[in-house]
Design a protein around this motif. Structure first.
Motif, PDB file in Angstrom:
ATOM      1  N   GLY A 105      20.186   2.405  21.702  1.00  0.00           N
ATOM      2  CA  GLY A 105      20.172   3.863  21.652  1.00  0.00           C
ATOM      3  C   GLY A 105      19.116   4.492  22.524  1.00  0.00           C
ATOM      4  N   LEU A 106      18.703   3.792  23.589  1.00  0.00           N
ATOM      5  CA  LEU A 106      17.620   4.282  24.437  1.00  0.00           C
ATOM      6  C   LEU A 106      17.982   5.615  25.093  1.00  0.00           C
ATOM      7  N   SER A 107      19.222   5.759  25.531  1.00  0.00           N
ATOM      8  CA  SER A 107      19.636   7.002  26.192  1.00  0.00           C
ATOM      9  C   SER A 107      19.551   8.189  25.230  1.00  0.00           C
ATOM     10  N   VAL A 108      19.811   7.934  23.945  1.00  0.00           N
ATOM     11  CA  VAL A 108      19.712   9.004  22.952  1.00  0.00           C
ATOM     12  C   VAL A 108      18.267   9.453  22.805  1.00  0.00           C
ATOM     13  N   PHE A 109      17.346   8.503  22.723  1.00  0.00           N
ATOM     14  CA  PHE A 109      15.933   8.838  22.597  1.00  0.00           C
ATOM     15  C   PHE A 109      15.429   9.592  23.831  1.00  0.00           C
ATOM     16  N   ARG A 110      15.868   9.167  24.996  1.00  0.00           N
ATOM     17  CA  ARG A 110      15.455   9.855  26.220  1.00  0.00           C
ATOM     18  C   ARG A 110      15.961  11.297  26.239  1.00  0.00           C
ATOM     19  N   PRO A 116      13.703  19.545  24.780  1.00  0.00           N
ATOM     20  CA  PRO A 116      12.914  20.794  24.753  1.00  0.00           C
ATOM     21  C   PRO A 116      12.635  21.377  26.131  1.00  0.00           C
ATOM     22  N   THR A 117      12.665  20.540  27.164  1.00  0.00           N
ATOM     23  CA  THR A 117      12.359  21.022  28.506  1.00  0.00           C
ATOM     24  C   THR A 117      13.447  21.928  29.045  1.00  0.00           C
ATOM     25  N   ILE A 118      14.698  21.679  28.659  1.00  0.00           N
ATOM     26  CA  ILE A 118      15.793  22.484  29.194  1.00  0.00           C
ATOM     27  C   ILE A 118      16.056  23.733  28.360  1.00  0.00           C
ATOM     28  N   VAL A 119      15.382  23.844  27.205  1.00  0.00           N
ATOM     29  CA  VAL A 119      15.489  25.071  26.412  1.00  0.00           C
ATOM     30  C   VAL A 119      14.664  26.150  27.097  1.00  0.00           C
ATOM     31  N   PRO A 120      15.169  27.376  27.227  1.00  0.00           N
ATOM     32  CA  PRO A 120      14.391  28.437  27.887  1.00  0.00           C
ATOM     33  C   PRO A 120      13.010  28.596  27.273  1.00  0.00           C
ATOM     34  N   SER A 121      12.047  28.873  28.130  1.00  0.00           N
ATOM     35  CA  SER A 121      10.652  28.950  27.704  1.00  0.00           C
ATOM     36  C   SER A 121      10.442  29.988  26.610  1.00  0.00           C
ATOM     37  N   ILE A 122      11.102  31.128  26.725  1.00  0.00           N
ATOM     38  CA  ILE A 122      10.939  32.186  25.722  1.00  0.00           C
ATOM     39  C   ILE A 122      11.481  31.722  24.376  1.00  0.00           C
ATOM     40  N   ALA A 123      12.599  30.996  24.391  1.00  0.00           N
ATOM     41  CA  ALA A 123      13.163  30.487  23.136  1.00  0.00           C
ATOM     42  C   ALA A 123      12.203  29.491  22.484  1.00  0.00           C
ATOM     43  N   ASN A 124      11.611  28.612  23.292  1.00  0.00           N
ATOM     44  CA  ASN A 124      10.614  27.687  22.755  1.00  0.00           C
ATOM     45  C   ASN A 124       9.429  28.435  22.146  1.00  0.00           C
ATOM     46  N   THR A 125       9.002  29.473  22.831  1.00  0.00           N
ATOM     47  CA  THR A 125       7.858  30.249  22.350  1.00  0.00           C
ATOM     48  C   THR A 125       8.173  30.928  21.029  1.00  0.00           C
ATOM     49  N   MET A 126       9.381  31.481  20.905  1.00  0.00           N
ATOM     50  CA  MET A 126       9.776  32.124  19.655  1.00  0.00           C
ATOM     51  C   MET A 126       9.865  31.109  18.519  1.00  0.00           C
ATOM     52  N   SER A 168       1.564  22.894  23.651  1.00  0.00           N
ATOM     53  CA  SER A 168       1.873  22.534  25.041  1.00  0.00           C
ATOM     54  C   SER A 168       2.535  21.161  25.150  1.00  0.00           C
ATOM     55  N   THR A 169       2.315  20.293  24.155  1.00  0.00           N
ATOM     56  CA  THR A 169       2.934  18.961  24.207  1.00  0.00           C
ATOM     57  C   THR A 169       4.435  19.011  23.981  1.00  0.00           C
ATOM     58  N   TRP A 170       4.944  20.164  23.552  1.00  0.00           N
ATOM     59  CA  TRP A 170       6.376  20.306  23.301  1.00  0.00           C
ATOM     60  C   TRP A 170       7.186  20.255  24.593  1.00  0.00           C
ATOM     61  N   GLY A 171       6.592  20.679  25.699  1.00  0.00           N
ATOM     62  CA  GLY A 171       7.354  20.786  26.943  1.00  0.00           C
ATOM     63  C   GLY A 171       6.964  19.774  27.999  1.00  0.00           C
ATOM     64  N   ILE A 172       6.709  18.535  27.606  1.00  0.00           N
ATOM     65  CA  ILE A 172       6.255  17.518  28.555  1.00  0.00           C
ATOM     66  C   ILE A 172       7.398  16.647  29.053  1.00  0.00           C
ATOM     67  N   GLY A 173       8.631  17.092  28.859  1.00  0.00           N
ATOM     68  CA  GLY A 173       9.783  16.269  29.243  1.00  0.00           C
ATOM     69  C   GLY A 173       9.799  15.898  30.707  1.00  0.00           C
ATOM     70  N   ASN A 174       9.503  16.857  31.593  1.00  0.00           N
ATOM     71  CA  ASN A 174       9.506  16.553  33.027  1.00  0.00           C
ATOM     72  C   ASN A 174       8.442  15.518  33.372  1.00  0.00           C
ATOM     73  N   THR A 175       7.268  15.654  32.759  1.00  0.00           N
ATOM     74  CA  THR A 175       6.196  14.694  33.009  1.00  0.00           C
ATOM     75  C   THR A 175       6.590  13.309  32.517  1.00  0.00           C
ATOM     76  N   VAL A 176       7.267  13.259  31.363  1.00  0.00           N
ATOM     77  CA  VAL A 176       7.742  11.982  30.826  1.00  0.00           C
ATOM     78  C   VAL A 176       8.711  11.319  31.800  1.00  0.00           C
ATOM     79  N   ILE A 177       9.644  12.096  32.348  1.00  0.00           N
ATOM     80  CA  ILE A 177      10.636  11.544  33.274  1.00  0.00           C
ATOM     81  C   ILE A 177       9.961  10.973  34.516  1.00  0.00           C
ATOM     82  N   ILE A 178       8.958  11.677  35.031  1.00  0.00           N
ATOM     83  CA  ILE A 178       8.259  11.203  36.223  1.00  0.00           C
ATOM     84  C   ILE A 178       7.486   9.928  35.910  1.00  0.00           C
ATOM     85  N   PHE A 179       6.817   9.897  34.758  1.00  0.00           N
ATOM     86  CA  PHE A 179       6.116   8.678  34.357  1.00  0.00           C
ATOM     87  C   PHE A 179       7.104   7.521  34.179  1.00  0.00           C
TER      88      PHE A 179
END
Length: 301
Positions: A105-110, A116-126, A168-179
């Motif tokens: 189930g690795l693809s599911v975890f990824r 959260p990264t693809i959710v609009p920033s304002i929606a995450n903030t709310m 701020s740790t909620w939106g680290i998806g892009n950083t995770v992908i690069i790592f």
């Protein structure tokens, strides 16, 4: 025999310029043009609806010597950066290590960690605004069930920035992908050689994984620092810079100066100061890269 060849090269060059022209015009009109205009505005006292007069470096002098709000916003932004950048990089690196394991189930975890990264920033903030609510928010409800005292979170100047750092740790998806991409590019034969020499997991992590990942860490550090110093949505949507200016991020102060107080000239000077701050910090990090960033082949940057 040379003329047709020369004519062909000229035609290819002209067609190349023609196809590149939209991108060049876009760069000139929407990027270089506004940058140049903002520098000119920073040397004036222009306000929206008012006349423009040249004041030279007076805006910069006022900001650096008389503007206490500037100092406060720079302190708040720096405080936030010192907390969120290391925490975000560490959390993203740990998650990337976990997502690099071969499990079911690795693809599911990824997908879950990136969602959260693809959710609009304002929606995450709310969403986090509800979670931070001291009366019926999720976080205080969990603390209450655990028998722990609640917190005012972003509504208390002592806990406001720490709360936003945690958020701020909620939106680290892009950083995770690069790592994760960096981890997958580490040569497998290095791990195999370490195993042959009797190296354990910790030895492989310290002597292979970390050195091999330093270029990726360097890139994410630069990008995270730049992004953090441009933080805006949290202050705009959640706190409006409060309480008592404890979350007055620099870009929010810049925006308020430009579009609430209509001081376009003064706000442009603030923008250029932020540009120089980010440029200096980036240059400092680059100057240290030769001491800790390793590239393939064993050489440092």
């Amino acid at each position: 025999m040379k003329r047709p060849k020369s004519g062909m090269k000229r035609m290819e060059r002209n067609w190349g310029l023609l196809f590149a022209l939209p991108a060049i015009l876009g760069l000139m009109i929407f990027t270089i043009g506004p940058i140049a205009a903002s520098f000119i505005f920073s040397l004036t006292d222009w306000t929206i609806g008012g006349q423009m007069s040249f004041v030279g470096l007076d805006n910069y002098r006022t900001i650096l010597t008389e503007d206490d709000t500037f100092a406060k916003s720079m302190f708040v932004t720096t405080y936030y950066a010192l907390g969120s950048v290391p925490l975000g990089l560490a959390a993203a690196f740990i998650i990337a290590l976990l997502l690099n394991q071969k499990v079911k189930g690795l693809s599911v975890f990824r997908t879950i960690y990136y969602l959260p990264t693809i959710v609009p920033s304002i929606a995450n903030t709310m969403l986090w605004l509800w979670m931070f609510n001291p009366d019926f928010g999720l976080l205080n409800s969990l603390l209450e069930q655990a028998g722990l005292p609640g917190s005012k979170w972003i509504y208390d100047e002592r806990t406001a920035i720490p709360s936003l750092i945690m958020m701020s740790t909620w939106g680290i998806g892009n950083t995770v992908i690069i790592f994760l991409a960096g981890l997958q590019s580490v040569p497998a034969h290095l791990y195999e050689a370490a195993e042959v020499d009797g190296g354990h997991m910790w030895h492989k992590f310290v002597h292979i994984t970390i050195p091999s990942m330093t270029p990726t860490i360097f890139f994410n550090l630069i990008m995270s620092l730049i992004s953090t110093f441009q933080s805006f949505n949290q202050a705009y949507v959640m706190t409006l810079g409060g309480p008592n200016n404890s979350t007055l991020f620099y870009v929010f102060y810049l925006w308020r100066t430009a579009f609430t107080e209509t001081k376009i000239g003064y706000a442009s000077a603030l923008a250029w100061i932020l540009f120089f701050v980010i440029m200096v910090l980036t240059a400092l990090i680059f100057s240290t890269a030769s001491k800790w960033v390793y590239y393939e082949g064993g050489g440092r940057s």
